[in-house]
Design an enzyme around this catalytic site. Sequence first.
Site, PDB file in Angstrom:
ATOM      1  N   ARG A 191      36.219  50.659  34.830  1.00  0.00           N
ATOM      2  CA  ARG A 191      37.430  50.121  35.476  1.00  0.00           C
ATOM      3  C   ARG A 191      38.406  51.240  35.845  1.00  0.00           C
ATOM      4  O   ARG A 191      39.039  51.218  36.896  1.00  0.00           O
ATOM      5  CB  ARG A 191      38.102  49.112  34.535  1.00  0.00           C
ATOM      6  CG  ARG A 191      39.278  48.416  35.186  1.00  0.00           C
ATOM      7  CD  ARG A 191      39.799  47.292  34.308  1.00  0.00           C
ATOM      8  NE  ARG A 191      40.867  46.560  34.959  1.00  0.00           N
ATOM      9  CZ  ARG A 191      42.042  46.296  34.409  1.00  0.00           C
ATOM     10  NH1 ARG A 191      42.301  46.706  33.168  1.00  0.00           N
ATOM     11  NH2 ARG A 191      42.951  45.624  35.066  1.00  0.00           N
ATOM     12  N   HIS A 241      40.035  51.903  39.507  1.00  0.00           N
ATOM     13  CA  HIS A 241      41.487  51.964  39.731  1.00  0.00           C
ATOM     14  C   HIS A 241      41.909  53.337  40.257  1.00  0.00           C
ATOM     15  O   HIS A 241      42.873  53.437  41.009  1.00  0.00           O
ATOM     16  CB  HIS A 241      42.242  51.627  38.436  1.00  0.00           C
ATOM     17  CG  HIS A 241      42.265  50.158  38.136  1.00  0.00           C
ATOM     18  ND1 HIS A 241      43.288  49.543  37.469  1.00  0.00           N
ATOM     19  CD2 HIS A 241      41.384  49.172  38.446  1.00  0.00           C
ATOM     20  CE1 HIS A 241      43.038  48.233  37.370  1.00  0.00           C
ATOM     21  NE2 HIS A 241      41.883  47.992  37.944  1.00  0.00           N
ATOM     22  N   ASN A 288      47.637  48.919  35.445  1.00  0.00           N
ATOM     23  CA  ASN A 288      46.941  49.961  34.680  1.00  0.00           C
ATOM     24  C   ASN A 288      47.324  49.997  33.198  1.00  0.00           C
ATOM     25  O   ASN A 288      46.758  50.789  32.439  1.00  0.00           O
ATOM     26  CB  ASN A 288      47.195  51.339  35.308  1.00  0.00           C
ATOM     27  CG  ASN A 288      46.416  51.510  36.597  1.00  0.00           C
ATOM     28  OD1 ASN A 288      45.431  50.806  36.815  1.00  0.00           O
ATOM     29  ND2 ASN A 288      46.850  52.428  37.446  1.00  0.00           N
ATOM     30  N   HIS A 305      32.174  43.425  36.476  1.00  0.00           N
ATOM     31  CA  HIS A 305      32.693  42.571  35.394  1.00  0.00           C
ATOM     32  C   HIS A 305      31.589  42.049  34.492  1.00  0.00           C
ATOM     33  O   HIS A 305      31.840  41.230  33.617  1.00  0.00           O
ATOM     34  CB  HIS A 305      33.524  41.432  35.981  1.00  0.00           C
ATOM     35  CG  HIS A 305      34.738  41.923  36.716  1.00  0.00           C
ATOM     36  ND1 HIS A 305      34.961  41.691  38.046  1.00  0.00           N
ATOM     37  CD2 HIS A 305      35.774  42.702  36.300  1.00  0.00           C
ATOM     38  CE1 HIS A 305      36.095  42.283  38.415  1.00  0.00           C
ATOM     39  NE2 HIS A 305      36.602  42.918  37.379  1.00  0.00           N
TER      40      HIS A 305
HETATM   41  C1  HEM Z   1      37.611  42.626  43.248  1.00  0.00           C
HETATM   42  C2  HEM Z   1      38.822  42.859  42.768  1.00  0.00           C
HETATM   43  C3  HEM Z   1      39.061  42.975  41.299  1.00  0.00           C
HETATM   44  C4  HEM Z   1      39.980  42.305  40.594  1.00  0.00           C
HETATM   45  C5  HEM Z   1      41.007  41.321  41.131  1.00  0.00           C
HETATM   46  C6  HEM Z   1      39.822  42.697  39.218  1.00  0.00           C
HETATM   47  C7  HEM Z   1      40.582  42.227  38.185  1.00  0.00           C
HETATM   48  C8  HEM Z   1      40.348  42.483  36.851  1.00  0.00           C
HETATM   49  C9  HEM Z   1      41.121  41.943  35.764  1.00  0.00           C
HETATM   50  C10 HEM Z   1      42.304  40.996  35.908  1.00  0.00           C
HETATM   51  C11 HEM Z   1      40.595  42.415  34.622  1.00  0.00           C
HETATM   52  C12 HEM Z   1      41.074  42.120  33.208  1.00  0.00           C
HETATM   53  C13 HEM Z   1      42.140  43.086  32.790  1.00  0.00           C
HETATM   54  C14 HEM Z   1      42.784  42.661  31.481  1.00  0.00           C
HETATM   55  O1  HEM Z   1      42.690  41.517  31.073  1.00  0.00           O
HETATM   56  O2  HEM Z   1      43.397  43.529  30.838  1.00  0.00           O
HETATM   57  C15 HEM Z   1      39.492  43.279  34.977  1.00  0.00           C
HETATM   58  C16 HEM Z   1      38.689  43.923  34.088  1.00  0.00           C
HETATM   59  C17 HEM Z   1      37.667  44.768  34.428  1.00  0.00           C
HETATM   60  N1  HEM Z   1      37.317  45.145  35.718  1.00  0.00           N
HETATM   61 FE1  HEM Z   1      38.044  44.354  37.403  1.00  0.00          FE
HETATM   62  N2  HEM Z   1      38.809  43.596  39.123  1.00  0.00           N
HETATM   63  C18 HEM Z   1      38.312  43.807  40.370  1.00  0.00           C
HETATM   64  C19 HEM Z   1      37.304  44.672  40.736  1.00  0.00           C
HETATM   65  C20 HEM Z   1      36.628  45.486  39.861  1.00  0.00           C
HETATM   66  C21 HEM Z   1      35.669  46.500  40.242  1.00  0.00           C
HETATM   67  C22 HEM Z   1      35.317  46.870  41.670  1.00  0.00           C
HETATM   68  C23 HEM Z   1      35.197  47.054  39.093  1.00  0.00           C
HETATM   69  C24 HEM Z   1      34.185  48.153  38.907  1.00  0.00           C
HETATM   70  C25 HEM Z   1      33.095  48.271  39.639  1.00  0.00           C
HETATM   71  C26 HEM Z   1      35.853  46.385  37.995  1.00  0.00           C
HETATM   72  C27 HEM Z   1      35.623  46.626  36.682  1.00  0.00           C
HETATM   73  C28 HEM Z   1      36.255  45.987  35.641  1.00  0.00           C
HETATM   74  C29 HEM Z   1      35.887  46.174  34.249  1.00  0.00           C
HETATM   75  C30 HEM Z   1      34.742  47.025  33.737  1.00  0.00           C
HETATM   76  C31 HEM Z   1      36.776  45.418  33.495  1.00  0.00           C
HETATM   77  C32 HEM Z   1      36.822  45.316  31.977  1.00  0.00           C
HETATM   78  C33 HEM Z   1      37.691  46.447  31.439  1.00  0.00           C
HETATM   79  C34 HEM Z   1      37.707  46.577  29.922  1.00  0.00           C
HETATM   80  O3  HEM Z   1      37.046  45.805  29.230  1.00  0.00           O
HETATM   81  O4  HEM Z   1      38.371  47.505  29.447  1.00  0.00           O
HETATM   82  N3  HEM Z   1      36.732  45.477  38.501  1.00  0.00           N
HETATM   83  N4  HEM Z   1      39.369  43.304  36.344  1.00  0.00           N
END
Ligand code: HEM
Length: 194
Positions: A59, A63, A91, A188
């Site tokens: 993530r 970002h 972030n 995700h």
């Molecule tokens: C398409 C638009 C995207 C949105 C709106 C989005 C939104 C989010 C949100 C809201 C979370 C949870 C954050 C939290 O609860 O603290 C999250 C987690 C995450 N996102 Fe996304 N995301 C997007 C795209 C991506 C992309 C492109 C990737 C990587 C290829 C990605 C990888 C991740 C990962 C790995 C997590 C988990 C992080 C953790 O467990 O520390 N996301 N995302």
Amino acid sequence: MAFTIEMLYSLVILLFCSLGNSLSSNYYGKTCPEVESIVAKVVKDATSKDKTVPAALLRMHFHDCFIRGCDGSVLLESKGGNKAEKDGPPNLSLHAFYVIQNAKKTVEAVCPGVVSCADILAFAARDSVVLSGGPTWYVPKGRKDGRTSKASETTQLPAPTFNISQLQKSFSLRGLSMEDLVALSGGHTVGFSH
Ligand code: HEM
């Protein structure tokens, strides 16, 4: 959803499209040939102690790339009157920055002043997917570290409330297609959400 070849393809596109400078395969061939194995070991060791590390690094890379390209600007600290990306609302839940710091420190001990933090983060994101049971991919090298990092720009990250049109627009502004959006959303597969 599992990590797919499409996701891998999209990640490589993301790396290329969000950068202005040209990247190459042997950028560190003479100056730091061991860099990728050094980073892979640091990420592996950190993951063995904390299973949340791979999702955090994947993530973090996303970002980083979405704001000013993959220039490591997400790693910079707020300083003086400047609030850095790291302290922007989307972030605040990024974590495991220490892994990139450890990797940078370990790389610096072997090849000082050569490898950018942006490249280290790109390697670490790839290694994270591999450690999570996903595919590997080739990471082009030679990203330059940016010096500008503004929390105010993190509003450019796609919000969790976005509908599909807004998501599509956010991705297309960075040269990414609907197919890339769907594939990258497979990121995700790992991690947590509030
Ligand atoms: C398409 C638009 C995207 C949105 C709106 C989005 C939104 C989010 C949100 C809201 C979370 C949870 C954050 C939290 O609860 O603290 C999250 C987690 C995450 N996102 Fe996304 N995301 C997007 C795209 C991506 C992309 C492109 C990737 C990587 C290829 C990605 C990888 C991740 C990962 C790995 C997590 C988990 C992080 C953790 O467990 O520390 N996301 N995302």
